[in-house]
Motif scaffolding. Structure first.
Motif, PDB file in Angstrom:
ATOM      1  N   SER A  61       0.810  -1.223   0.000  1.00 41.05           N
ATOM      2  CA  SER A  61       0.000   0.000   0.000  1.00 41.05           C
ATOM      3  C   SER A  61       0.848   1.280   0.000  1.00 41.05           C
ATOM      4  CB  SER A  61      -0.920   0.005   1.215  1.00 41.05           C
ATOM      5  OG  SER A  61      -0.148  -0.028   2.396  1.00 41.05           O
ATOM      6  N   HIS A  62       2.027   1.250   0.554  1.00 37.53           N
ATOM      7  CA  HIS A  62       2.859   2.453   0.644  1.00 37.53           C
ATOM      8  C   HIS A  62       3.797   2.620  -0.557  1.00 37.53           C
ATOM      9  CE1 HIS A  62       5.283  -0.758   2.440  1.00 37.53           C
ATOM     10  NE2 HIS A  62       6.345  -0.074   2.035  1.00 37.53           N
ATOM     11  N   ASN A  63       3.632   1.835  -1.581  1.00 36.77           N
ATOM     12  CA  ASN A  63       4.476   1.921  -2.775  1.00 36.77           C
ATOM     13  C   ASN A  63       4.061   3.129  -3.620  1.00 36.77           C
ATOM     14  OD1 ASN A  63       6.264   1.253  -4.876  1.00 36.77           O
ATOM     15  ND2 ASN A  63       4.624   0.194  -5.951  1.00 36.77           N
ATOM     16  N   THR A  64       5.043   3.952  -4.023  1.00 33.96           N
ATOM     17  CA  THR A  64       4.747   5.122  -4.859  1.00 33.96           C
ATOM     18  C   THR A  64       5.368   4.995  -6.245  1.00 33.96           C
ATOM     19  OG1 THR A  64       6.700   6.251  -3.982  1.00 33.96           O
ATOM     20  CG2 THR A  64       4.599   6.660  -2.858  1.00 33.96           C
ATOM     21  N   MET A  65       6.085   3.919  -6.507  1.00 41.83           N
ATOM     22  CA  MET A  65       6.753   3.740  -7.800  1.00 41.83           C
ATOM     23  C   MET A  65       5.811   3.078  -8.797  1.00 41.83           C
ATOM     24  SD  MET A  65      10.391   2.423  -6.383  1.00 41.83           S
ATOM     25  CE  MET A  65      11.566   3.001  -7.542  1.00 41.83           C
ATOM     26  N   SER A  66       6.026   3.409 -10.063  1.00 43.91           N
ATOM     27  CA  SER A  66       5.212   2.795 -11.109  1.00 43.91           C
ATOM     28  C   SER A  66       5.876   1.512 -11.602  1.00 43.91           C
ATOM     29  CB  SER A  66       5.054   3.771 -12.276  1.00 43.91           C
ATOM     30  OG  SER A  66       6.319   3.969 -12.902  1.00 43.91           O
ATOM     31  N   ILE A  67       5.119   0.748 -12.354  1.00 44.64           N
ATOM     32  CA  ILE A  67       5.649  -0.494 -12.927  1.00 44.64           C
ATOM     33  C   ILE A  67       6.786  -0.163 -13.886  1.00 44.64           C
ATOM     34  CG2 ILE A  67       5.094  -2.431 -14.443  1.00 44.64           C
ATOM     35  CD1 ILE A  67       2.357  -2.526 -13.148  1.00 44.64           C
ATOM     36  N   LYS A  68       6.630   0.914 -14.630  1.00 47.08           N
ATOM     37  CA  LYS A  68       7.661   1.323 -15.591  1.00 47.08           C
ATOM     38  C   LYS A  68       8.987   1.566 -14.873  1.00 47.08           C
ATOM     39  CE  LYS A  68       8.591   4.873 -19.043  1.00 47.08           C
ATOM     40  NZ  LYS A  68       8.063   6.057 -19.728  1.00 47.08           N
ATOM     41  N   THR A  69       8.929   2.274 -13.747  1.00 47.68           N
ATOM     42  CA  THR A  69      10.138   2.583 -12.979  1.00 47.68           C
ATOM     43  C   THR A  69      10.756   1.314 -12.391  1.00 47.68           C
ATOM     44  OG1 THR A  69       9.098   4.678 -12.376  1.00 47.68           O
ATOM     45  CG2 THR A  69      11.063   4.052 -11.144  1.00 47.68           C
ATOM     46  N   LEU A  70       9.931   0.456 -11.811  1.00 50.24           N
ATOM     47  CA  LEU A  70      10.437  -0.772 -11.205  1.00 50.24           C
ATOM     48  C   LEU A  70      11.090  -1.681 -12.245  1.00 50.24           C
ATOM     49  CD1 LEU A  70       7.543  -1.566  -8.710  1.00 50.24           C
ATOM     50  CD2 LEU A  70       9.875  -0.907  -8.133  1.00 50.24           C
TER      51      LEU A  70
END
Length: 144
Positions: A18-27
């Protein structure tokens, strides 16, 4: 499994937090994998689950492994399944795959050490001449 499988799983678990702010593209960029590969892995999840379920069902049938009180190898399991009523036909390669996957092994008996020792002792011994035969030695091309 392979490296990309583990990476895709890490990305998926990170996205579920729930606390993730990164996008799939970034990861995917950080991990060095393609987004299309990640989405292909994600879409193939039901097929992987179905294959895993099928493997477990087949493995339950393979547990004829301990039939007749001793462990069998892949060929022994194959023959045991064919002789069941009704016969169960599973490819020999699939049996080997399942044995590897579920850490099922057949112990290797190996040669009998006492028989090997007896053979080794026999070769160096010369029998006594009990009949007192006088054998002629043949020279190549002529007789004595």
């Amino acid at each position: 499994m392979n490296d990309s499988y583990c990476i895709f799983e890490i990305i998926y678990n990170t996205m579920q937090q729930s606390h993730n702010t990164m996008s799939i593209k970034t990861l995917c960029a950080i991990a060095g994998v393609s987004r299309s590969g990640y989405y292909a892995w994600l879409n193939a999840a039901p097929a992987r689950a179905q294959r895993e379920q099928q493997d477990r069902e087949d493995f339950e049938q393979i547990l004829a492994y301990k039939m007749h009180g001793y462990s069998k190898g892949a060929k022994g399991i194959y023959i045991a399944l064919l002789h069941m009523d009704p016969p169960v036909v599973i490819n020999l390669k699939k049996i080997r795959h399942l044995m590897d996957k579920f850490n099922l092994s057949c112990p290797y008996r190996g040669p009998n050490p006492y028989r090997r020792m007896a053979k080794a002792i026999k070769t160096s011994s010369v029998a006594d001449n009990l009949l007192q035969r006088e054998l002629k030695h043949m020279v190549h091309g002529s007789s004595c």
